[in-house]
Motif scaffolding. Structure first.
Motif, PDB file in Angstrom:
ATOM      1  N   ILE A 427      40.885  46.427  48.611  1.00 32.65           N
ATOM      2  CA  ILE A 427      41.545  45.155  48.981  1.00 32.65           C
ATOM      3  C   ILE A 427      40.489  44.089  49.277  1.00 32.65           C
ATOM      4  O   ILE A 427      40.600  42.948  48.827  1.00 32.65           O
ATOM      5  CB  ILE A 427      42.488  45.362  50.201  1.00 32.65           C
ATOM      6  CG1 ILE A 427      43.637  46.312  49.832  1.00 32.65           C
ATOM      7  CG2 ILE A 427      43.008  44.042  50.758  1.00 32.65           C
ATOM      8  CD1 ILE A 427      44.586  45.806  48.770  1.00 32.65           C
ATOM      9  N   ASP A 428      39.428  44.488  49.996  1.00 33.22           N
ATOM     10  CA  ASP A 428      38.364  43.530  50.321  1.00 33.22           C
ATOM     11  C   ASP A 428      37.715  42.997  49.043  1.00 33.22           C
ATOM     12  O   ASP A 428      37.410  41.818  48.936  1.00 33.22           O
ATOM     13  CB  ASP A 428      37.293  44.176  51.224  1.00 33.22           C
ATOM     14  CG  ASP A 428      37.829  44.391  52.633  1.00 33.22           C
ATOM     15  OD1 ASP A 428      38.911  43.857  52.940  1.00 33.22           O
ATOM     16  OD2 ASP A 428      37.156  45.093  53.420  1.00 33.22           O
ATOM     17  N   ARG A 429      37.495  43.905  48.073  1.00 34.38           N
ATOM     18  CA  ARG A 429      36.841  43.457  46.835  1.00 34.38           C
ATOM     19  C   ARG A 429      37.761  42.551  46.001  1.00 34.38           C
ATOM     20  O   ARG A 429      37.380  41.497  45.544  1.00 34.38           O
ATOM     21  CB  ARG A 429      36.430  44.677  45.997  1.00 34.38           C
ATOM     22  CG  ARG A 429      35.443  44.287  44.902  1.00 34.38           C
ATOM     23  CD  ARG A 429      35.347  45.300  43.773  1.00 34.38           C
ATOM     24  NE  ARG A 429      36.422  45.102  42.821  1.00 34.38           N
ATOM     25  CZ  ARG A 429      37.360  45.986  42.552  1.00 34.38           C
ATOM     26  NH1 ARG A 429      37.371  47.159  43.166  1.00 34.38           N
ATOM     27  NH2 ARG A 429      38.302  45.720  41.682  1.00 34.38           N
ATOM     28  N   ILE A 430      39.038  43.000  45.851  1.00 44.10           N
ATOM     29  CA  ILE A 430      39.965  42.277  44.969  1.00 44.10           C
ATOM     30  C   ILE A 430      40.292  40.889  45.522  1.00 44.10           C
ATOM     31  O   ILE A 430      40.341  39.920  44.777  1.00 44.10           O
ATOM     32  CB  ILE A 430      41.260  43.103  44.765  1.00 44.10           C
ATOM     33  CG1 ILE A 430      40.961  44.422  44.069  1.00 44.10           C
ATOM     34  CG2 ILE A 430      42.307  42.312  43.982  1.00 44.10           C
ATOM     35  CD1 ILE A 430      42.075  45.453  44.152  1.00 44.10           C
ATOM     36  N   TYR A 431      40.471  40.804  46.826  1.00 43.07           N
ATOM     37  CA  TYR A 431      40.908  39.525  47.422  1.00 43.07           C
ATOM     38  C   TYR A 431      39.774  38.775  48.135  1.00 43.07           C
ATOM     39  O   TYR A 431      39.972  37.700  48.663  1.00 43.07           O
ATOM     40  CB  TYR A 431      42.064  39.756  48.407  1.00 43.07           C
ATOM     41  CG  TYR A 431      43.294  40.348  47.748  1.00 43.07           C
ATOM     42  CD1 TYR A 431      44.231  39.519  47.124  1.00 43.07           C
ATOM     43  CD2 TYR A 431      43.492  41.720  47.705  1.00 43.07           C
ATOM     44  CE1 TYR A 431      45.338  40.057  46.480  1.00 43.07           C
ATOM     45  CE2 TYR A 431      44.599  42.265  47.075  1.00 43.07           C
ATOM     46  CZ  TYR A 431      45.518  41.428  46.475  1.00 43.07           C
ATOM     47  OH  TYR A 431      46.616  41.971  45.835  1.00 43.07           O
ATOM     48  N   GLY A 432      38.572  39.429  48.181  1.00 44.26           N
ATOM     49  CA  GLY A 432      37.474  38.859  48.978  1.00 44.26           C
ATOM     50  C   GLY A 432      36.856  37.608  48.369  1.00 44.26           C
ATOM     51  O   GLY A 432      37.111  37.212  47.275  1.00 44.26           O
TER      52      GLY A 432
END
Ligand SMILES: [Zn+2]
Length: 432
Positions: A427-432
């Protein structure tokens, strides 16, 4: 290995297919199969005995339409209308997903489903090879497909996509018969006729299930008629030769009376997705009419971006409320009918005649629902209690093929802490 579940209230299926609520009885499971249901004094011995006092034992729930890895998109685009939701919110995120993300999102979906009583799920999403592996590891039952898409009338079939669809069905076989690979046509609007016909042709040899979205929105339904000389999606798919008892069609919100005749004749199943249809304001499927016509109707959650959870108890509850109200008749779609949609009908839609019922000889896909919380007492009528009052969080045990996969908050086959860590990383990577 054999297990005896004793002292529970059992929602068994009688010889005529109707539910029978048994008290003072027990279930004995031998390996994957239900060996005995009846009075405890006559029961065979078992290696392990579990006390199910104050628990309802019922068939595991069958989620007949979903997109598991969309847990990675839970709630994304909330409040947007379907087309805008897809184009501005969903597709840009989906473009970023890797096969590893799919595995992580699917594992997260399975955790949610096991904890709320789903034992069997249909999944349609990208990188299905990953979903297949995660389902195998987790112990859940499921049907998996490569999403069938084609965009050009002039392309030569087989395309790469077509070959991937076929190789999933041919090469991904499960010796336990637990995870099925099947065909998928995303929809009439995202496939061309030559592609649909070719899938129908090859499936006349392979006899896999076919998963398809049908008439979800009024626009899609009417545009199909405009494209194909007045043919509805069901009529068009019939013309392409794809419809038979292996086909199950999600949504079917805008199907017409003539479509229901075809579905009945070809033994096509429909899947009701009440939350998703409500959230995207797609309309209400005529479930009551389908059942009266003799069409097999199952129940599904759809993906987490249009629901936003995978809780089949919520689907049963909401679906009942919708149908009673659109028919202005409180007797419509009663709780026993709704429980069948969520269990045996779903199993049948997904090509499984050996599960969905608590009956001797069936696969042991069983859940235990706790009666401990205040909203579960008094328990005058068990089917009513399960549909109108129970919550997914009342599930305290989930068993698939005789294996307990979830019990009292603990997962037996999934490292929950690791799964959460990996989910957060994605989630951090996709939305970061
Ligand atoms: Zn869908």
């Amino acid at each position: 290995m054999s297990i005896k579940l004793k002292n529970g209230i059992i929602l068994a299926t009688g010889e005529n297919g109707d539910f029978r609520v048994l008290e003072g009885s027990c279930i004995v499971i031998n390996g994957k199969i239900i060996e005995y249901i009846g009075p405890e004094e006559d029961a065979p011995c078992a290696d392990e005995v579990k006390d199910m006092r104050n628990r309802i034992l019922m068939p595991g729930l069958v989620n007949a339409h979903g997109h598991g890895p969309m847990t990675l998109l839970r709630g994304v685009g909330g409040g947007l209308a379907l087309q805008e939701w897809l184009e501005t919110a969903i597709f840009p995120i989906e473009d970023k997903l890797t096969p590893e993300d799919i595995a992580v999102g699917e594992r997260w979906a399975i955790m949610e489903m096991l904890a709320s009583g789903t034992t069997c799920v249909s999944d349609m999403y990208d990188f299905p090879w990953k979903t297949w592996e995660v389902m195998k590891e987790s112990g859940i039952k499921g049907n998996v497909c490569r999403v069938g898409l084609s965009f050009s009338d002039t392309e030569e079939i087989p395309t790469n996509r077509f070959n991937e669809c076929v190789s999933l069905v041919r090469d991904y076989k499960d010796e336990d018969d637990r995870v099925f690979s099947e065909f998928c046509l995303h929809s009439e609007y995202l496939t061309k006729e030559a592609f649909v016909r070719k899938i129908a042709e090859i499936n006349s040899e392979l006899h896999a299930n076919v998963n398809v979205h049908v008439s979800e929105t009024r626009r899609e339904h009417e545009e199909c008629k405009a494209r194909h000389n007045g043919l509805t999606p069901i009529q068009y798919l019939e013309k392409c030769g794809i419809l038979d008892e292996n086909t199950y069609a999600a949504h079917c919100v805008w199907v017409e009376d003539g479509d229901l005749e075809i579905m009945k004749e070809k033994k096509v199943s429909a899947v009701f997705n009440p939350s998703s249809n409500c959230k995207l304001a797609s309309g209400f499927a005529s479930i009551d009419k389908m059942l009266t016509k003799g069409v097999n109707v199952a129940l599904g959650t759809d993906g987490c971006a249009s629901n936003d959870n995978l809780n089949m108890f919520e689907e049963m509850h909401l679906g009942s409320m919708i149908i009673k109200n659109i028919k202005s008749d409180a007797t419509k779609l009663n709780s026993e009918q709704m429980l069948k949609l969520a269990t045996v009908n779903g199993a049948r839609a997904m090509g499984r005649t050996d599960t969905g019922e608590l009956k001797v000889g069936k696969r042991a896909d069983i859940i235990a629902v706790s009666l401990d919380k205040p909203h579960m007492y008094p328990a005058f009528n068990i089917p009513n209690l399960l549909v109108y009052s129970a919550q997914g969080s009342d599930v305290v045990m989930t068993m698939v093929d005789g294996n307990i996969l979830y019990e009292n908050g603990e997962y037996k086959t999934i490292d929950a802490e690791k799964a959460r860590f990996e989910m957060k990383k994605c989630i951090d990577r996709i939305y970061g």
